[in-house]
Design an enzyme around this catalytic site. Structure first.
Site, PDB file in Angstrom:
ATOM      1  N   LYS A  52       0.842  -1.197   0.000  1.00 52.39           N
ATOM      2  CA  LYS A  52       0.000   0.000   0.000  1.00 52.39           C
ATOM      3  C   LYS A  52       0.875   1.245   0.000  1.00 52.39           C
ATOM      4  O   LYS A  52       0.634   2.196  -0.750  1.00 52.39           O
ATOM      5  CB  LYS A  52      -0.940  -0.005   1.216  1.00 52.39           C
ATOM      6  CG  LYS A  52      -2.065  -1.033   1.071  1.00 52.39           C
ATOM      7  CD  LYS A  52      -2.904  -1.201   2.332  1.00 52.39           C
ATOM      8  CE  LYS A  52      -3.897  -2.353   2.119  1.00 52.39           C
ATOM      9  NZ  LYS A  52      -4.761  -2.616   3.269  1.00 52.39           N
ATOM     10  N   GLN A  96      -4.806  -1.093   9.359  1.00 50.12           N
ATOM     11  CA  GLN A  96      -4.757  -2.444   8.802  1.00 50.12           C
ATOM     12  C   GLN A  96      -5.380  -3.452   9.767  1.00 50.12           C
ATOM     13  O   GLN A  96      -5.059  -3.476  10.952  1.00 50.12           O
ATOM     14  CB  GLN A  96      -3.305  -2.819   8.480  1.00 50.12           C
ATOM     15  CG  GLN A  96      -3.142  -4.164   7.793  1.00 50.12           C
ATOM     16  CD  GLN A  96      -3.739  -4.217   6.392  1.00 50.12           C
ATOM     17  OE1 GLN A  96      -3.852  -3.204   5.710  1.00 50.12           O
ATOM     18  NE2 GLN A  96      -4.136  -5.397   5.965  1.00 50.12           N
ATOM     19  N   ASP A 119     -11.260   3.116   3.642  1.00 44.59           N
ATOM     20  CA  ASP A 119     -11.642   1.710   3.564  1.00 44.59           C
ATOM     21  C   ASP A 119     -13.148   1.538   3.372  1.00 44.59           C
ATOM     22  O   ASP A 119     -13.618   0.447   3.071  1.00 44.59           O
ATOM     23  CB  ASP A 119     -11.234   0.986   4.852  1.00 44.59           C
ATOM     24  CG  ASP A 119      -9.914   0.238   4.708  1.00 44.59           C
ATOM     25  OD1 ASP A 119      -9.666  -0.288   3.608  1.00 44.59           O
ATOM     26  OD2 ASP A 119      -9.157   0.188   5.692  1.00 44.59           O
TER      27      ASP A 119
END
Ligand code: GUN
Length: 281
Positions: A52, A96, A119
């Site tokens: 990422k 995460q 997200d």
């Protein structure tokens, strides 16, 4: 049968994002910023986070990576996310998952304002998706939709079966397909006759997390098969779909690796740029 090239598609998307980040820099004199928070030392998560972070550079996004030790407390984690929430240089925040067991993920994620929720996990963004309103959509299902669009897969009126009902993939995936006028079935661990349900699908999306779970007998001739699974077997990456047998029946199929995976990062960066555009306006 054709194999979908997620890697090439993702590269194109990242290159195009560079234009959007450059335009923002020119107009507002500010760089687009993404904060990535990793807590603990799970090797798979570390790998995803590294990917990422490295994707940021190519898209012209500044990355703020925060690696916290496994013994980070709830208060420390919340404090970091709150400080990122009030930082004007940060347009998106990604924590995460999964988090170490002693932490309450829900309460940490709740510290991310919806405007920086790249997200698409917040109740507000999920609610918008459920209502068919514009919001930020979870990266992996959004990446699947982008692949289906680019490969001209007709969804309207088609039978779509999603295997898996996770908050990260299965649920938002089902909502996106429904919003695209597909007839959607969601299968999960309690589904009876799962193989039969799958075999009716024109579009089959596998997000179960079990290696080679979808076998050829569960797939209709000519179906489009999307494999969201990332499983490590003897150090090798394999999907949820038994590629060698299923690819004989599918008209279009995503490989693992090189299918949905690279798209997730491309869509994350897309979401960051979208959040930045809204924030700077
Ligand atoms: N862990 C596995 N997939 C994801 C994702 O899309 N976002 C975050 N934050 N964590 C994940």
């Amino acid at each position: 049968m054709m194999v979908i090239d997620g890697k090439k598609t993702a590269t194109e998307i990242r290159a195009r994002l560079r234009g959007r980040t450059a335009a923002l820099e020119e107009k507002y004199g500010k760089k687009v910023g993404l904060a990535v928070v990793l807590i603990g030392d799970d090797p798979a998560s570390l790998g995803y986070v590294r990917n990422k972070v490295s994707g940021c550079e190519e898209a012209g996004v500044r990355d703020f990576a925060h690696y916290l030790p496994p013994d980070t407390t709830q208060a420390q984690a919340e404090e970091l996310v709150r400080s990122l929430a009030s930082d004007d240089a940060v347009h998106g925040i990604l924590v995460q998952l999964p988090l170490p067991k002693h932490l309450d993920a829900e309460r940490i994620l709740a510290c991310i304002p919806s405007s920086k929720d790249v997200d698409g996990f917040s109740a507000e963004n999920i609610g918008k998706l459920a209502l068919g309103e514009e919001g930020i959509v979870a990266c992996t299902p959004l990446g699947v939709m982008e692949l289906l669009r680019r490969y001209s897969v007709e969804l309207r009126g088609k039978r779509a079966v999603v295997v898996g009902r996770s908050n990260i993939v299965g649920r938002p995936m089902a909502l996106l397909l429904l919003n695209a006028d597909a007839t959607v079935t969601v299968c999960h661990s309690r589904t009876e006759n799962l193989a039969e349900e799958c075999a009716r699908a024109d579009i089959l999306v596998a997000a179960v997390g079990k290696p080679n779970f979808i076998t050829a007998d569960m797939v209709k001739d000519g179906a489009v098969v999307v494999d969201v699974g990332i499983n490590r077997v003897d150090g090798k990456l394999v999907g949820d779909v038994d590629f060698s047998s299923v690819s004989q029946k599918a008209s279009l199929i995503t490989p693992v690796p090189g299918g949905v995976g690279p798209m997730t990062i491309a869509m994350l960066l897309t979401n960051v740029v979208t959040c930045a555009e809204r924030a700077m306006k």
